[in-house]
Design an enzyme around this catalytic site. Sequence first.
Site, PDB file in Angstrom:
ATOM      1  N   LYS A  13      32.165 -32.710 -73.174  1.00  0.00           N
ATOM      2  CA  LYS A  13      33.180 -31.790 -73.694  1.00  0.00           C
ATOM      3  C   LYS A  13      33.381 -31.991 -75.205  1.00  0.00           C
ATOM      4  O   LYS A  13      33.406 -31.026 -75.957  1.00  0.00           O
ATOM      5  CB  LYS A  13      34.529 -32.004 -72.985  1.00  0.00           C
ATOM      6  CG  LYS A  13      34.478 -31.886 -71.472  1.00  0.00           C
ATOM      7  CD  LYS A  13      35.866 -31.971 -70.851  1.00  0.00           C
ATOM      8  CE  LYS A  13      36.579 -33.296 -71.045  1.00  0.00           C
ATOM      9  NZ  LYS A  13      35.922 -34.456 -70.394  1.00  0.00           N
ATOM     10  N   ARG A  88      45.095 -32.194 -67.669  1.00  0.00           N
ATOM     11  CA  ARG A  88      44.393 -33.109 -66.776  1.00  0.00           C
ATOM     12  C   ARG A  88      45.108 -33.225 -65.430  1.00  0.00           C
ATOM     13  O   ARG A  88      44.649 -33.952 -64.556  1.00  0.00           O
ATOM     14  CB  ARG A  88      44.343 -34.490 -67.412  1.00  0.00           C
ATOM     15  CG  ARG A  88      42.977 -34.877 -67.981  1.00  0.00           C
ATOM     16  CD  ARG A  88      43.165 -36.232 -68.594  1.00  0.00           C
ATOM     17  NE  ARG A  88      41.993 -37.007 -68.786  1.00  0.00           N
ATOM     18  CZ  ARG A  88      41.303 -37.069 -69.924  1.00  0.00           C
ATOM     19  NH1 ARG A  88      41.611 -36.308 -70.932  1.00  0.00           N
ATOM     20  NH2 ARG A  88      40.299 -37.909 -70.033  1.00  0.00           N
ATOM     21  N   ARG A 122      27.854 -44.326 -74.842  1.00  0.00           N
ATOM     22  CA  ARG A 122      28.544 -43.478 -75.819  1.00  0.00           C
ATOM     23  C   ARG A 122      29.082 -44.252 -77.027  1.00  0.00           C
ATOM     24  O   ARG A 122      29.616 -45.343 -76.895  1.00  0.00           O
ATOM     25  CB  ARG A 122      29.714 -42.761 -75.135  1.00  0.00           C
ATOM     26  CG  ARG A 122      30.487 -41.885 -76.107  1.00  0.00           C
ATOM     27  CD  ARG A 122      31.239 -40.817 -75.424  1.00  0.00           C
ATOM     28  NE  ARG A 122      32.397 -41.337 -74.710  1.00  0.00           N
ATOM     29  CZ  ARG A 122      33.259 -40.560 -74.086  1.00  0.00           C
ATOM     30  NH1 ARG A 122      33.074 -39.252 -74.052  1.00  0.00           N
ATOM     31  NH2 ARG A 122      34.287 -41.078 -73.467  1.00  0.00           N
ATOM     32  N   ARG A 155      34.196 -47.174 -77.357  1.00  0.00           N
ATOM     33  CA  ARG A 155      35.588 -47.165 -76.905  1.00  0.00           C
ATOM     34  C   ARG A 155      35.830 -48.237 -75.844  1.00  0.00           C
ATOM     35  O   ARG A 155      34.972 -48.484 -75.000  1.00  0.00           O
ATOM     36  CB  ARG A 155      35.914 -45.791 -76.312  1.00  0.00           C
ATOM     37  CG  ARG A 155      36.013 -44.723 -77.353  1.00  0.00           C
ATOM     38  CD  ARG A 155      35.988 -43.328 -76.785  1.00  0.00           C
ATOM     39  NE  ARG A 155      36.743 -43.149 -75.554  1.00  0.00           N
ATOM     40  CZ  ARG A 155      36.969 -41.962 -74.995  1.00  0.00           C
ATOM     41  NH1 ARG A 155      36.504 -40.859 -75.573  1.00  0.00           N
ATOM     42  NH2 ARG A 155      37.645 -41.867 -73.879  1.00  0.00           N
ATOM     43  N   ARG A 166      38.404 -44.192 -64.535  1.00  0.00           N
ATOM     44  CA  ARG A 166      38.569 -42.847 -65.096  1.00  0.00           C
ATOM     45  C   ARG A 166      37.941 -41.793 -64.183  1.00  0.00           C
ATOM     46  O   ARG A 166      38.468 -40.688 -64.044  1.00  0.00           O
ATOM     47  CB  ARG A 166      37.961 -42.783 -66.494  1.00  0.00           C
ATOM     48  CG  ARG A 166      38.819 -43.540 -67.496  1.00  0.00           C
ATOM     49  CD  ARG A 166      38.056 -43.900 -68.736  1.00  0.00           C
ATOM     50  NE  ARG A 166      37.736 -42.754 -69.543  1.00  0.00           N
ATOM     51  CZ  ARG A 166      36.652 -42.670 -70.318  1.00  0.00           C
ATOM     52  NH1 ARG A 166      35.782 -43.654 -70.348  1.00  0.00           N
ATOM     53  NH2 ARG A 166      36.458 -41.606 -71.042  1.00  0.00           N
TER      54      ARG A 166
HETATM   55  P1  AMP Z   1      39.434 -38.702 -73.290  1.00  0.00           P
HETATM   56  O1  AMP Z   1      39.001 -39.003 -74.682  1.00  0.00           O
HETATM   57  O2  AMP Z   1      39.725 -37.239 -73.079  1.00  0.00           O
HETATM   58  O3  AMP Z   1      38.521 -39.282 -72.248  1.00  0.00           O
HETATM   59  O4  AMP Z   1      40.858 -39.436 -73.096  1.00  0.00           O
HETATM   60  C1  AMP Z   1      40.985 -40.827 -73.239  1.00  0.00           C
HETATM   61  C2  AMP Z   1      42.245 -41.312 -72.565  1.00  0.00           C
HETATM   62  O5  AMP Z   1      43.404 -40.703 -73.177  1.00  0.00           O
HETATM   63  C3  AMP Z   1      42.366 -40.970 -71.094  1.00  0.00           C
HETATM   64  O6  AMP Z   1      41.655 -41.878 -70.261  1.00  0.00           O
HETATM   65  C4  AMP Z   1      43.881 -41.058 -70.896  1.00  0.00           C
HETATM   66  O7  AMP Z   1      44.315 -42.408 -70.872  1.00  0.00           O
HETATM   67  C5  AMP Z   1      44.395 -40.435 -72.194  1.00  0.00           C
HETATM   68  N1  AMP Z   1      44.513 -38.969 -72.066  1.00  0.00           N
HETATM   69  C6  AMP Z   1      43.785 -38.023 -72.743  1.00  0.00           C
HETATM   70  N2  AMP Z   1      44.170 -36.793 -72.390  1.00  0.00           N
HETATM   71  C7  AMP Z   1      45.158 -36.941 -71.475  1.00  0.00           C
HETATM   72  C8  AMP Z   1      45.943 -36.030 -70.716  1.00  0.00           C
HETATM   73  N3  AMP Z   1      45.775 -34.709 -70.828  1.00  0.00           N
HETATM   74  N4  AMP Z   1      46.864 -36.548 -69.861  1.00  0.00           N
HETATM   75  C9  AMP Z   1      47.055 -37.878 -69.752  1.00  0.00           C
HETATM   76  N5  AMP Z   1      46.326 -38.786 -70.411  1.00  0.00           N
HETATM   77  C10 AMP Z   1      45.389 -38.337 -71.274  1.00  0.00           C
END
Ligand code: AMP
Length: 209
Positions: A13, A88, A122, A155, A166
Amino acid sequence: MKLIFLGPPGAGKGTLAGIAVDMLKTPHISTGNIFRAAVSAQSELGRKVKAILDAGKLVDDETTIALVRERLAREDARAGYILDGFPRTIPQAEALASFSAVDRVVNFDIPDVSVVERLSGRLVCRACGFNFHAVSNPPAKAGVCNHCGGEVYTRDDDKPAAIEKRLQVYREQTAPLIDYYRARGLLLDIDARPAAEEVGRIFRKALGI
Ligand code: AMP
């Protein structure tokens, strides 16, 4: 165009959003990037969410919704945006519907095994959020972003235990959004297995841009 990018972590994404912002001239709004920036800046929000991010769990809906609502109210997001990683959960989707009308929801379809392979290699730019991969798409100079010169790093939540968590969180809380948006006639399924450029071509064709 107001778009949501929906799919498991590692589906590509963020990578496609990096390509699509140039085509669409709209901001790429990644809640994950916003939370990580807050953690790096050690702001109040960053201190609150750090442990949650490291464990691969979700930040609470109230905090996340308030943050997106504020971001979408800014001038640059009026005409369109790419929301990456939000919503989410079903409550987040319902809240979003109350303050913004999305045009399409792009569903990145990919099996778990490909997700694990991608996430474990990544690399992300700490400054601009651009994604690289240690094997398939490394930065030209190790540790340095090709685009902005920022620091490229792994990360904490791309470590094996957090990846599994996740994926579980995605299956339980986020995957129900596929049916939610399909029922509303907004879903566009995209095969996210090919390389980023090919996914970009499929995306462009599907949206007619
Ligand atoms: P991502 O980079 O989108 O994988 O997000 C990394 C982390 O940020 C996730 O594993 C959550 O801990 C937090 N996070 C990102 N977006 C959301 C969301 N919409 N709702 C809740 N937590 C989020």
